[in-house]
Design a protein around this motif. Structure first.
Motif, short mmCIF file in Angstrom:
data_model
loop_
_atom_site.label_atom_id
_atom_site.label_comp_id
_atom_site.label_asym_id
_atom_site.label_seq_id
_atom_site.Cartn_x
_atom_site.Cartn_y
_atom_site.Cartn_z
N ALA A 231 0.87 -1.18 0.00
CA ALA A 231 0.00 0.00 0.00
C ALA A 231 0.89 1.22 0.00
O ALA A 231 1.85 1.30 0.79
CB ALA A 231 -0.89 0.00 1.24
N GLU A 232 0.60 2.16 -0.91
CA GLU A 232 1.46 3.35 -0.99
C GLU A 232 0.68 4.64 -0.85
O GLU A 232 -0.50 4.70 -1.21
CB GLU A 232 2.29 3.33 -2.28
N GLY A 233 1.34 5.66 -0.30
CA GLY A 233 0.70 6.96 -0.15
C GLY A 233 1.57 7.94 0.59
O GLY A 233 2.77 8.04 0.34
N ARG A 234 0.93 8.70 1.51
CA ARG A 234 1.66 9.72 2.27
C ARG A 234 1.70 9.40 3.77
O ARG A 234 2.56 9.87 4.48
CB ARG A 234 0.99 11.08 2.11
N ASP A 235 0.71 8.62 4.23
CA ASP A 235 0.60 8.38 5.68
C ASP A 235 0.39 6.90 5.99
O ASP A 235 -0.18 6.55 7.00
CB ASP A 235 -0.59 9.18 6.24
N ILE A 236 0.85 6.05 5.09
CA ILE A 236 0.62 4.61 5.28
C ILE A 236 1.59 4.07 6.34
O ILE A 236 1.18 3.31 7.22
CB ILE A 236 0.78 3.83 3.95
N THR A 237 2.85 4.50 6.27
CA THR A 237 3.85 3.99 7.24
C THR A 237 3.58 4.53 8.65
O THR A 237 3.99 3.93 9.62
CB THR A 237 5.28 4.41 6.85
N THR A 238 2.90 5.67 8.73
CA THR A 238 2.76 6.33 10.04
C THR A 238 1.37 6.18 10.67
O THR A 238 1.26 6.03 11.88
CB THR A 238 3.05 7.84 9.89
N VAL A 239 0.31 6.26 9.86
CA VAL A 239 -1.04 6.32 10.44
C VAL A 239 -1.92 5.14 10.01
O VAL A 239 -2.58 4.52 10.84
CB VAL A 239 -1.75 7.65 10.05
N VAL A 240 -1.91 4.84 8.73
CA VAL A 240 -2.83 3.80 8.24
C VAL A 240 -2.35 2.40 8.66
O VAL A 240 -3.13 1.60 9.16
CB VAL A 240 -2.99 3.88 6.70
N ALA A 241 -1.06 2.14 8.46
CA ALA A 241 -0.54 0.79 8.77
C ALA A 241 0.82 0.88 9.47
O ALA A 241 1.81 0.36 8.97
CB ALA A 241 -0.43 -0.02 7.49
N PRO A 242 0.85 1.51 10.67
CA PRO A 242 2.14 1.64 11.36
C PRO A 242 2.70 0.29 11.80
O PRO A 242 3.87 0.19 12.11
CB PRO A 242 1.81 2.53 12.57
N ASP A 243 1.85 -0.75 11.78
CA ASP A 243 2.33 -2.08 12.16
C ASP A 243 2.60 -2.97 10.95
O ASP A 243 2.70 -4.19 11.07
CB ASP A 243 1.33 -2.74 13.13
N ALA A 244 2.74 -2.36 9.77
CA ALA A 244 3.06 -3.15 8.56
C ALA A 244 4.39 -3.87 8.76
O ALA A 244 5.25 -3.39 9.51
CB ALA A 244 3.13 -2.22 7.34
N ASP A 245 4.57 -5.01 8.10
CA ASP A 245 5.81 -5.78 8.25
C ASP A 245 7.01 -4.99 7.76
O ASP A 245 8.09 -5.07 8.32
CB ASP A 245 5.72 -7.07 7.42
N VAL A 246 6.82 -4.25 6.67
CA VAL A 246 7.91 -3.49 6.07
C VAL A 246 7.40 -2.08 5.82
O VAL A 246 6.32 -1.91 5.26
CB VAL A 246 8.35 -4.11 4.72
N ARG A 247 8.17 -1.08 6.26
CA ARG A 247 7.76 0.31 6.03
C ARG A 247 8.92 1.06 5.41
O ARG A 247 10.02 1.09 5.95
CB ARG A 247 7.33 0.96 7.35
#
Ligand code: DC
Length: 248
Positions: free
Chosen positions: A146-162
């Motif tokens: 998933a790509e965007g502006r706030d995916i690593t921080t707000v939408v999916a901060p627990d993603a396996d890879v950020r």
């Protein structure tokens, strides 16, 4: 779904979040990573663009924040998560091209900075990401980029890879000019400046995508070509999401 996959030794299901500014190459790199690993691909910028098209087509005044948000909550949007042929279907219409028009691009920040719109689209994004961790999703349980502006921080901060994909302003302007005008000469770069620099400035009032948050790996593509950037992203994935040890 697995025929294009290189079967890198990574855990599945896998969630990969990639953020970055305009012109960082985020969309093409994210699509290539998804293709290579047999994952689904979610372009969250396309959701803000579709929302903008929906609201403007409905004749709603962009300054009427409550009416804009209400329209977005009711927006019938379907995204096709295939990285080979991503699609954006709005009320039954394929709007993949329409959402890239200059009309949409020049006002999308006004919709993307509406906090109620963001809450609605973030909830939809989380639902899509969660569905791809299960076997009934498009990737049949392999996972998603998933790509965007706030995916690593707000939408999916627990993603396996950020990953925060960055590039110098000069490199980003030249890439966007080439994409939009077919050349990166001085006039085209100047014409692109508003789209890239002004939009990022407006967007960064509601999302932080220029500095990596804790645990987010920065990938600077200023001096890398496309293939090198994809290879670097795949190396980060393999490092951050090694296969799970098999327990007997
Ligand atoms: O990446 P893009 O140019 O297609 O994004 C379109 C707009 O949506 C851009 O102004 C930034 C905004 N956006 C956002 O605020 N949050 C996201 N997760 C993705 C995009």
């Amino acid at each position: 779904m697995t025929d294009a996959a290189t079967e890198l030794p990574v855990k599945t299901p896998l969630s990969i979040a990639i953020d970055g500014p305009s012109g960082s190459g985020k969309s093409s790199v994210s699509k290539a990573v998804a293709r290579s690993l047999g994952l689904s691909y979610l372009d969250t910028g396309a959701m803000y663009r579709a929302a903008t098209l929906w609201v403007t087509r409905s004749g709603i005044d962009l300054d009427d924040a409550a009416a804009v948000a209400a329209a977005v909550v009711a927006m019938p949007l379907v995204q096709i998560l295939d990285p080979l042929e991503p699609g954006v279907v709005l009320d039954g219409d394929d709007v993949a091209e329409a959402i890239r028009s200059t009309e949409v691009t020049s006002v999308v920040s006004r919709v993307a900075t509406n906090l109620d719109v963001r809450a609605e689209l973030r909830a939809r994004q989380r639902r899509i990401i969660e569905a791809e961790q299960r076997h009934d999703g498009f990737s049949a349980g392999r996972g998603i980029v998933a790509e965007g502006r706030d995916i690593t921080t707000v939408v999916a901060p627990d993603a396996d890879v950020r990953i925060l994909l960055t590039a110098s302003e000069e490199a980003r302007l030249a890439r966007r000019a080439l994409e939009v005008h077919g050349t990166a000469d001085a006039a085209s770069v100047a014409a692109t400046r508003d789209q890239v620099v002004r939009r990022d400035r407006d967007d960064s009032t509601v999302t932080a995508f220029t500095v990596a948050a804790d645990g987010v790996v920065t990938l600077d593509s200023s001096d890398l070509d496309f293939d090198q950037t994809v290879a670097a992203a795949l190396r980060i994935v393999a490092e951050q999401a090694p296969p799970r040890p098999v327990l007997n």
